[in-house]
Design an enzyme around this catalytic site. Sequence first.
Site, mmCIF file in Angstrom:
data_model
loop_
_atom_site.group_PDB
_atom_site.id
_atom_site.type_symbol
_atom_site.label_atom_id
_atom_site.label_comp_id
_atom_site.label_asym_id
_atom_site.label_seq_id
_atom_site.Cartn_x
_atom_site.Cartn_y
_atom_site.Cartn_z
ATOM 1 N N LYS A 108 2.255 -7.229 110.904
ATOM 2 C CA LYS A 108 2.862 -7.622 110.902
ATOM 3 C C LYS A 108 4.301 -6.344 110.064
ATOM 4 C CE LYS A 108 2.942 -12.908 111.980
ATOM 5 N NZ LYS A 108 1.599 -12.471 111.123
ATOM 6 N N GLU A 157 12.583 -15.319 110.395
ATOM 7 C CA GLU A 157 11.690 -16.760 110.348
ATOM 8 C C GLU A 157 10.529 -16.727 110.367
ATOM 9 O OE1 GLU A 157 11.640 -15.274 112.770
ATOM 10 O OE2 GLU A 157 9.568 -15.473 113.646
ATOM 11 N N SER A 175 -6.353 -7.782 112.317
ATOM 12 C CA SER A 175 -5.373 -7.422 112.616
ATOM 13 C C SER A 175 -4.715 -8.065 110.866
ATOM 14 C CB SER A 175 -4.373 -8.554 113.275
ATOM 15 O OG SER A 175 -5.216 -10.038 113.113
#
Length: 407
Positions: free
Chosen positions: A88, A110, A377
């Site tokens: 991310k 968010e 990930s």
Amino acid sequence: MSEPYHDYFGDFGGRYVAEVLRTPLDLLEAEFAAVLEDDGFRADFDRIAAQFIGRPTPLLFAENTTRALGGAQVYVKLEGLAHTGAHKINNAVGQVLLAKRMGKRRIIAETGAGQHGVATAAVCAKLGMPCRVYMGEVDIRRQKPNVFWMQMYGAEVVSVTSGSRTLKDAVNEALRDWAASFADTHYVIGSALGPSPYPDMVREFQSVVGRETERQIADAGIDVAALVACVGGGSNAIGFFAPWLERESPRLVGVEAGGTSDEVGAHAARMGGLGVPGIVQGYKSLFLLDDDGQVQPTHSISAGLDYPGIGPQLAALGQSGRVEFRRARDQEALAAVKHFASREGVVFALESAHGGAAALDIARELPSDKAVVVNMSGRGDKDLFIMAGELDRASWKEFLLSEGGRL
Ligand SMILES: *Cc1c(COP(=O)(O)O)cnc(C)c1O
């Protein structure tokens, strides 16, 4: 960064927003198009990627797994070694740099499980931007450690008490803020979805994962038959697959959260016939909706995969057949975490372990001169409480109660 700009991907994508959001999205689109051509921007991104994110992340040969399976060689892209523990942060760095270039002085985001919020808060601390993160009241309670880290990085975490008090309500609240504040504020969306240009932008910033993997595959001299990634909104998958989207091989395999069954509310699989076309939160894609068009509840053991919609480009790539979709159930993901931990010394995040489970299945079916590469990930540290609850419940309960006594 040279991918063409798309408004639609086949039937999906677009920009279905209230009039007030058209101006900020137009401005963002223009600035994003400009940075695609800008070597200075790329140099800034690469410098922060190297010094702060810790790029390139390694490509690990899972040797013990490969020997045990007797099929294709298994490789793992260790994206979980990126700073803050997952992919991310690649997107957060790209978007916050873009915001600075646009002269913005404030960042909003968010977050659901908190991983995107933590990544954005860390990047804002590094790049000197004030940061506000909208988070559902329910998620704030469930994800206490991530709230703690966001605040440690100096971010303001705002509790959202409307609706179901989870991710979709946090998105609505962030959009409301942005509509009133876009003159000085950028909204960092956390996955490859939302109104255009977000799906393109997030893919571009995450494509660093795929470009590195392509070089590492060439260096290793392996013949890759399949690339495998888990799919929540789709950002790690689309970034990992990016260099191969216009080619016919290797196979690209996206793995959704199969949860506990195909019953409504027991999974988060939008592909394979369970999702239907719809327009939610500014874009058209496949969503889990009821007959009235309302978003259905979802479930996954992994907090990051339980989103009711899939990014529009992946929905289109699924429809065209370029990306194959599979599901892994909760227990299969958990088994894959245990497998890679005990055989390879690597703890997958529960999200990534859905990809790990599918990669093991695919490798078993292929000959030993081929390779399968799975994108890990994220790393599993953040899932300690969930995994401990599944694997070692009684003794953890006792530990937490005794810790509670000390607080
Ligand atoms: C958030 C998250 C995901 C799901 O998001 P995508 O946009 O589908 O990549 C997957 N893995 C990890 C570790 C995450 O934190």
